[in-house]
Design a protein around this motif. Sequence first.
Motif, PDB file in Angstrom:
ATOM      1  N   UNK A  17       0.834  -1.259  -0.224  1.00  0.00           N
ATOM      2  CA  UNK A  17      -0.121  -0.044  -0.150  1.00  0.00           C
ATOM      3  C   UNK A  17       0.961   1.289  -0.089  1.00  0.00           C
ATOM      4  N   UNK A  18       1.909   1.271   0.850  1.00  0.00           N
ATOM      5  CA  UNK A  18       2.902   2.506   0.852  1.00  0.00           C
ATOM      6  C   UNK A  18       3.663   2.629  -0.431  1.00  0.00           C
ATOM      7  N   UNK A  19       3.940   1.523  -1.194  1.00  0.00           N
ATOM      8  CA  UNK A  19       4.713   1.654  -2.238  1.00  0.00           C
ATOM      9  C   UNK A  19       3.901   2.284  -3.396  1.00  0.00           C
ATOM     10  N   UNK A  20       2.663   1.641  -3.707  1.00  0.00           N
ATOM     11  CA  UNK A  20       1.946   2.058  -4.567  1.00  0.00           C
ATOM     12  C   UNK A  20       1.268   3.550  -4.278  1.00  0.00           C
ATOM     13  N   UNK A  21       1.019   3.943  -3.147  1.00  0.00           N
ATOM     14  CA  UNK A  21       0.414   5.066  -2.689  1.00  0.00           C
ATOM     15  C   UNK A  21       1.207   6.347  -3.003  1.00  0.00           C
ATOM     16  N   UNK A  22       2.399   6.068  -2.868  1.00  0.00           N
ATOM     17  CA  UNK A  22       3.497   7.296  -2.970  1.00  0.00           C
ATOM     18  C   UNK A  22       3.475   7.855  -4.139  1.00  0.00           C
ATOM     19  N   UNK A  23       3.746   7.306  -5.272  1.00  0.00           N
ATOM     20  CA  UNK A  23       3.761   7.758  -6.554  1.00  0.00           C
ATOM     21  C   UNK A  23       2.387   8.399  -7.033  1.00  0.00           C
ATOM     22  N   UNK A  24       1.247   8.119  -6.713  1.00  0.00           N
ATOM     23  CA  UNK A  24      -0.149   8.788  -6.976  1.00  0.00           C
ATOM     24  C   UNK A  24      -0.189  10.128  -6.105  1.00  0.00           C
ATOM     25  N   UNK A  25       0.260  10.140  -4.872  1.00  0.00           N
ATOM     26  CA  UNK A  25       0.284  11.466  -3.973  1.00  0.00           C
ATOM     27  C   UNK A  25       1.391  12.468  -4.929  1.00  0.00           C
ATOM     28  N   UNK A  26       2.610  11.866  -5.237  1.00  0.00           N
ATOM     29  CA  UNK A  26       3.575  12.878  -5.794  1.00  0.00           C
ATOM     30  C   UNK A  26       3.063  13.258  -7.191  1.00  0.00           C
ATOM     31  N   UNK A  27       2.236  12.485  -7.980  1.00  0.00           N
ATOM     32  CA  UNK A  27       1.799  12.646  -9.275  1.00  0.00           C
ATOM     33  C   UNK A  27       0.649  13.840  -8.936  1.00  0.00           C
ATOM     34  N   UNK A  28      -0.281  13.668  -7.878  1.00  0.00           N
ATOM     35  CA  UNK A  28      -1.202  14.685  -7.607  1.00  0.00           C
ATOM     36  C   UNK A  28      -0.592  16.053  -7.432  1.00  0.00           C
ATOM     37  N   UNK A  29       0.263  16.085  -6.507  1.00  0.00           N
ATOM     38  CA  UNK A  29       1.061  17.370  -6.230  1.00  0.00           C
ATOM     39  C   UNK A  29       1.795  17.908  -7.373  1.00  0.00           C
ATOM     40  N   UNK A  30       2.523  16.917  -8.224  1.00  0.00           N
ATOM     41  CA  UNK A  30       2.865  17.777  -9.451  1.00  0.00           C
ATOM     42  C   UNK A  30       1.911  18.293 -10.304  1.00  0.00           C
ATOM     43  N   UNK A  31       0.974  17.504 -10.276  1.00  0.00           N
ATOM     44  CA  UNK A  31      -0.209  18.260 -11.308  1.00  0.00           C
ATOM     45  C   UNK A  31      -0.886  19.588 -10.795  1.00  0.00           C
ATOM     46  N   UNK A  32      -0.804  19.677  -9.555  1.00  0.00           N
ATOM     47  CA  UNK A  32      -1.602  20.681  -8.891  1.00  0.00           C
ATOM     48  C   UNK A  32      -0.340  21.906  -9.186  1.00  0.00           C
ATOM     49  N   UNK A  33       0.739  21.496  -8.962  1.00  0.00           N
ATOM     50  CA  UNK A  33       1.769  22.505  -9.144  1.00  0.00           C
ATOM     51  C   UNK A  33       1.924  22.879 -10.452  1.00  0.00           C
ATOM     52  N   UNK A  34       1.851  22.034 -11.695  1.00  0.00           N
ATOM     53  CA  UNK A  34       1.836  22.418 -12.821  1.00  0.00           C
ATOM     54  C   UNK A  34       0.769  23.385 -13.266  1.00  0.00           C
ATOM     55  N   UNK A  35      -0.532  23.062 -12.892  1.00  0.00           N
ATOM     56  CA  UNK A  35      -1.463  24.203 -12.937  1.00  0.00           C
ATOM     57  C   UNK A  35      -1.470  25.628 -12.509  1.00  0.00           C
ATOM     58  N   UNK A  36      -0.791  25.410 -11.182  1.00  0.00           N
ATOM     59  CA  UNK A  36      -0.369  26.774 -10.779  1.00  0.00           C
ATOM     60  C   UNK A  36       0.683  27.462 -11.639  1.00  0.00           C
ATOM     61  N   UNK A  37       1.487  26.803 -12.356  1.00  0.00           N
ATOM     62  CA  UNK A  37       2.744  27.344 -12.920  1.00  0.00           C
ATOM     63  C   UNK A  37       2.104  27.870 -14.222  1.00  0.00           C
ATOM     64  N   UNK A  38       1.116  27.005 -14.872  1.00  0.00           N
ATOM     65  CA  UNK A  38       0.266  27.385 -16.251  1.00  0.00           C
ATOM     66  C   UNK A  38      -0.354  28.796 -15.748  1.00  0.00           C
ATOM     67  N   UNK A  39      -0.997  28.915 -14.707  1.00  0.00           N
ATOM     68  CA  UNK A  39      -1.642  30.200 -14.361  1.00  0.00           C
ATOM     69  C   UNK A  39      -0.775  31.185 -14.102  1.00  0.00           C
ATOM     70  N   UNK A  40       0.370  30.872 -13.569  1.00  0.00           N
ATOM     71  CA  UNK A  40       1.323  32.200 -13.322  1.00  0.00           C
ATOM     72  C   UNK A  40       2.024  32.579 -14.490  1.00  0.00           C
ATOM     73  N   UNK A  41       2.058  31.760 -15.591  1.00  0.00           N
ATOM     74  CA  UNK A  41       2.946  32.059 -17.022  1.00  0.00           C
ATOM     75  C   UNK A  41       1.672  32.241 -18.026  1.00  0.00           C
TER      76      UNK A  41
END
Length: 108
Positions: A17-41
């Motif tokens: 559970x830990x091994x498979x949950x970490x990439x999904x959380x990181x992916x969601x965080x990266x997606x959110x930060x990317x969307x923030x980056x797009x709004x900023x630029x």
Amino acid sequence: MKTLFCLFALVAVASSFVAFAAPKQEGALNCLMCEVGVRAAENPADREAHVVEDKFDAECKKELGGIPFAAKECEKYGNSKLDPIIHELESGTAPEDVCTKLKECPKQ
């Protein structure tokens, strides 16, 4: 022996559970930060690097305010990903498609 086997099985399941949950959380965080980056630029008039970085930092920290390591993650993401985001926008990629094209967000 039975107890030892059950304990081993429980540890194996918990680890998976830990091994498979970490990439999904990181992916969601990266997606959110990317969307923030797009709004900023997104605005072509504000695409100077320092302007985009300042807007991104402020918005990212606001979005991730409840996370203790938010400032570090925003800084790290901004240093490595804002240039590709700006490049995609300048190349004519639609803002809603930038994060998918950069593989930061899953296809919708």
